[in-house]
Design a protein around this motif. Structure first.
Motif, PDB file in Angstrom:
ATOM      1  N   SER B  67       0.841  -1.194   0.000  1.00 26.07           N
ATOM      2  CA  SER B  67       0.000   0.000   0.000  1.00 26.07           C
ATOM      3  C   SER B  67       0.877   1.245   0.000  1.00 26.07           C
ATOM      4  CB  SER B  67      -0.880  -0.013   1.250  1.00 26.07           C
ATOM      5  OG  SER B  67      -1.536   1.212   1.388  1.00 26.07           O
ATOM      6  N   ILE B  68       0.289   2.350  -0.394  1.00 32.62           N
ATOM      7  CA  ILE B  68       1.066   3.597  -0.305  1.00 32.62           C
ATOM      8  C   ILE B  68       0.853   4.257   1.055  1.00 32.62           C
ATOM      9  CG2 ILE B  68       1.113   4.017  -2.783  1.00 32.62           C
ATOM     10  CD1 ILE B  68      -1.087   6.116  -2.356  1.00 32.62           C
ATOM     11  N   ALA B  69       0.035   3.634   1.883  1.00 32.56           N
ATOM     12  CA  ALA B  69      -0.162   4.165   3.241  1.00 32.56           C
ATOM     13  C   ALA B  69       1.117   3.992   4.040  1.00 32.56           C
ATOM     14  CB  ALA B  69      -1.300   3.419   3.912  1.00 32.56           C
ATOM     15  N   PRO B  70       1.365   4.880   4.982  1.00 34.63           N
ATOM     16  CA  PRO B  70       2.584   4.732   5.786  1.00 34.63           C
ATOM     17  C   PRO B  70       2.584   3.398   6.532  1.00 34.63           C
ATOM     18  CG  PRO B  70       1.512   6.836   6.188  1.00 34.63           C
ATOM     19  CD  PRO B  70       0.573   6.047   5.359  1.00 34.63           C
ATOM     20  N   LEU B  71       3.757   2.794   6.610  1.00 34.81           N
ATOM     21  CA  LEU B  71       3.863   1.493   7.273  1.00 34.81           C
ATOM     22  C   LEU B  71       3.455   1.616   8.743  1.00 34.81           C
ATOM     23  CD1 LEU B  71       4.960  -1.396   6.511  1.00 34.81           C
ATOM     24  CD2 LEU B  71       7.043  -0.732   7.694  1.00 34.81           C
ATOM     25  N   SER B  74      -1.928   0.485   9.114  1.00 36.95           N
ATOM     26  CA  SER B  74      -2.852  -0.657   9.085  1.00 36.95           C
ATOM     27  C   SER B  74      -2.720  -1.489  10.357  1.00 36.95           C
ATOM     28  CB  SER B  74      -2.570  -1.536   7.870  1.00 36.95           C
ATOM     29  OG  SER B  74      -2.876  -0.841   6.708  1.00 36.95           O
ATOM     30  N   TYR B 115      -8.717   3.629  10.997  1.00 31.50           N
ATOM     31  CA  TYR B 115      -7.945   3.764   9.764  1.00 31.50           C
ATOM     32  C   TYR B 115      -8.167   5.137   9.121  1.00 31.50           C
ATOM     33  CZ  TYR B 115      -5.646   2.055   5.604  1.00 31.50           C
ATOM     34  OH  TYR B 115      -4.769   1.877   4.588  1.00 31.50           O
ATOM     35  N   LEU B 119      -5.315   7.857   8.636  1.00 26.75           N
ATOM     36  CA  LEU B 119      -4.973   8.333   7.293  1.00 26.75           C
ATOM     37  C   LEU B 119      -5.068   9.842   7.201  1.00 26.75           C
ATOM     38  CD1 LEU B 119      -6.600   5.722   4.880  1.00 26.75           C
ATOM     39  CD2 LEU B 119      -4.194   6.078   5.346  1.00 26.75           C
ATOM     40  N   GLY B 123      -2.278  12.700   5.933  1.00 27.51           N
ATOM     41  CA  GLY B 123      -2.558  13.399   4.677  1.00 27.51           C
ATOM     42  C   GLY B 123      -3.204  12.572   3.591  1.00 27.51           C
ATOM     43  N   PHE B 124      -3.763  11.446   3.971  1.00 25.26           N
ATOM     44  CA  PHE B 124      -4.415  10.600   2.972  1.00 25.26           C
ATOM     45  C   PHE B 124      -5.928  10.622   3.102  1.00 25.26           C
ATOM     46  CE2 PHE B 124      -0.228   8.769   2.932  1.00 25.26           C
ATOM     47  CZ  PHE B 124      -0.046   8.411   1.621  1.00 25.26           C
ATOM     48  N   GLY B 125      -6.443  11.612   3.800  1.00 26.44           N
ATOM     49  CA  GLY B 125      -7.856  11.603   4.177  1.00 26.44           C
ATOM     50  C   GLY B 125      -8.822  11.094   3.129  1.00 26.44           C
ATOM     51  N   ALA B 126      -9.607  10.119   3.522  1.00 22.61           N
ATOM     52  CA  ALA B 126     -10.664   9.649   2.640  1.00 22.61           C
ATOM     53  C   ALA B 126     -11.906  10.489   2.894  1.00 22.61           C
ATOM     54  CB  ALA B 126     -10.952   8.184   2.933  1.00 22.61           C
ATOM     55  N   SER B 127     -12.667  10.759   1.835  1.00 28.29           N
ATOM     56  CA  SER B 127     -13.870  11.560   1.993  1.00 28.29           C
ATOM     57  C   SER B 127     -14.951  10.764   2.717  1.00 28.29           C
ATOM     58  CB  SER B 127     -14.389  11.996   0.624  1.00 28.29           C
ATOM     59  OG  SER B 127     -14.792  10.862  -0.095  1.00 28.29           O
ATOM     60  N   GLY B 130     -16.548   8.406   0.494  1.00 29.76           N
ATOM     61  CA  GLY B 130     -15.666   7.275   0.243  1.00 29.76           C
ATOM     62  C   GLY B 130     -15.766   6.244   1.354  1.00 29.76           C
ATOM     63  N   LEU B 131     -15.841   6.747   2.602  1.00 27.35           N
ATOM     64  CA  LEU B 131     -15.956   5.834   3.737  1.00 27.35           C
ATOM     65  C   LEU B 131     -17.330   5.167   3.757  1.00 27.35           C
ATOM     66  CD1 LEU B 131     -14.212   7.939   6.518  1.00 27.35           C
ATOM     67  CD2 LEU B 131     -13.364   5.856   5.451  1.00 27.35           C
TER      68      LEU B 131
END
Lengths: 284, 166
Positions: B67-71, B74, B115, B119, B123-127, B130-131
């Motif tokens: 994933s591109i999420a920071p390690l 998750s 999550y 996120l 800086g990966f905020g999901a709308s 989206g959630l």
């Protein structure tokens, strides 16, 4: 006249009558003169004949049945095998045709901008986290892929390399919130910054000057400003414009041209022409 | 750490590959089931909260590798999603399968909430929409946990038969 001669004569007369009758009947029948009479006789006979024939056929079927059934079953097996083979061939052909179409589109896209250097890569995975949109490609550092390189598909820009390992790279899609791309609108030539809005939302272009009359349906391409993306890579079309005269800038929502769920092969743009901006950073 | 860690590592590695390259191609109700999370949760139900959290942690690490999420994001979310329902386990009736389904739904909800917050912080905020789109994941996980639970339960019973005293 003795008895023997009399009997002999009767025999000859009978034979003559029979032969004569036969010839007469033959002549009459051949001229159609006996059709009515013959129909009257034939009808019940043919009825009986058809009934008998039907029973005979049934018996014949019962007797011959097992042999035919065996043949039919063998035929079914053969046809099934043939059907399976043809289906497999058909699926393979469809797969090849789909791949050929993708490659043709990719080739056309590469031919449009021969000055760019590209590497083709296969999409081998998607982000394991449901809220994040990224893909995994099978080319990495060893292949010349570096962080920040643009990724495009046949229909347009996909995103940007976010993370690289030796033989793979993670690509942040342009719909992801971490993505920011300088863009230009097709007909108005207005510029702005395309920002991803994450899963379930379309990306938006911020910072569009109010002087431009942005229309729904306008093509959105990369502007090339900043030097991180080449110019004129197709991104999508404007589907909504939010304009408020009280604000300094307007905003547009963009429908990406690429179907991100269906990407199989992508280009990594490893080299493209950018304006040399280093002269501005040099000291006097 | 017990020997179960040596089991968790290859299992989660394999599941992460499966999750990224295979499962993502077959969404159910528009969402992709989170197999790593479910396996960690089932392990927790079967072996207790401590081992469940370790498995959740390892699962999160492997998930973030694809994933591109920071390690680690998750791992946090998984641990919250596994630990939260397991804390309630004793208060729940001893009906195995319905409880597992309930825990899958509750755990998924907690996991998604944590999550989303994590996120946002990175800086990966999901709308919100989206959630909302991810909510079918609750139902998908509630159903999918059943075969996983039954499979893992039978495997654990086979590997470690229960001691019977006369």
């Amino acid at each position: 006249m003795n008895l023997g001669q009399t009997q002999q004569r009767i025999r000859w007369i009978t034979l003559a009558i029979l032969v004569g009758s036969a010839i007469l009947l033959t002549v009459l029948d051949s001229t159609g003169a006996l059709s009515g009479v013959m129909g009257f006789v034939r009808d019940p006979l043919t009825y009986i004949s058809s009934w008998t024939s039907a029973r005979t056929d049934s018996v014949a079927d019962i007797v011959a049945g097992p042999r035919n059934l065996e043949t039919a079953l063998q035929e079914i097996d053969r046809l099934r095998t043939e059907n399976d083979t043809l289906r497999k061939e058909n699926e393979q052909l469809l797969e090849d045709a789909g791949e050929a179409q993708i490659l043709r589109q990719m080739f056309d896209r590469a031919a449009e901008t021969p000055e760019y250097r590209r590497i083709t890569a296969d999409v081998i995975g998607q982000d394991t986290n449901p809220a994040i949109q990224s893909i995994l490609i099978n080319k990495g550092y060893d292949d010349g892929v570096r962080v920040g390189m643009p990724i495009e598909a046949a229909r347009g820009l996909v995103g940007q390399v976010y993370r690289v390992t030796n033989n793979a790279a993670q690509v942040a899609l342009l719909t992801e919130t971490a993505s920011a791309i300088p863009v230009r609108l097709g007909s108005t030539r207005a510029t702005g910054m395309l920002r991803g809005a994450g899963r379930g939302a379309l990306p938006t272009i911020d910072w569009i000057d109010l002087q431009y009359d942005v229309q729904v349906g306008e093509l959105v391409t990369t502007s090339g400003l900043g030097g991180k993306f080449p110019e004129n890579l197709v991104i999508g079309r404007v589907v909504n414009v939010e304009r408020n005269e009280a604000e300094l800038f307007q905003q547009a929502t963009v429908q990406p041209a690429v179907d991100f769920n269906a990407i199989e092969i992508v280009f990594v743009v490893t080299e493209f022409n950018t304006d040399n901006t280093e002269i501005f950073s040099e000291g006097p | 750490m017990g020997n179960h860690v040596y089991v968790a590592l290859p299992v989660m590695a394999m599941l992460a590959i499966l999750q990224s390259s295979v499962l993502s191609r077959f969404p159910v109700l528009g969402v992709v089931p989170q197999l790593l999370f479910l396996v960690a949760l089932v392990w927790g139900i079967a072996r207790g909260i401590e081992e469940g959290l370790i498995w959740a942690f390892i699962a999160g690490l492997f998930a973030d590798l694809f994933s591109i999420a920071p390690l680690g994001v998750s791992s946090l979310a998984f641990m919250a999603g596994v630990g939260g329902p397991l804390l309630l386990q004793r208060a729940l009736p001893p009906r195995r399968l319905p409880v597992a389904m309930f825990m899958a739904m509750l755990g998924t909800l907690v996991y998604l909430a944590v999550y989303a917050v994590a996120l946002r912080l990175f800086g990966f905020g999901a709308s919100l929409s989206g959630l909302t789109e991810l909510l079918p994941l609750l139902a998908v996980h509630a159903v999918l946990i059943l075969p996983i639970y039954l499979l893992m339960d039978s495997m654990l019973r086979a590997l470690r038969p229960r001691r019977v005293e006369f």
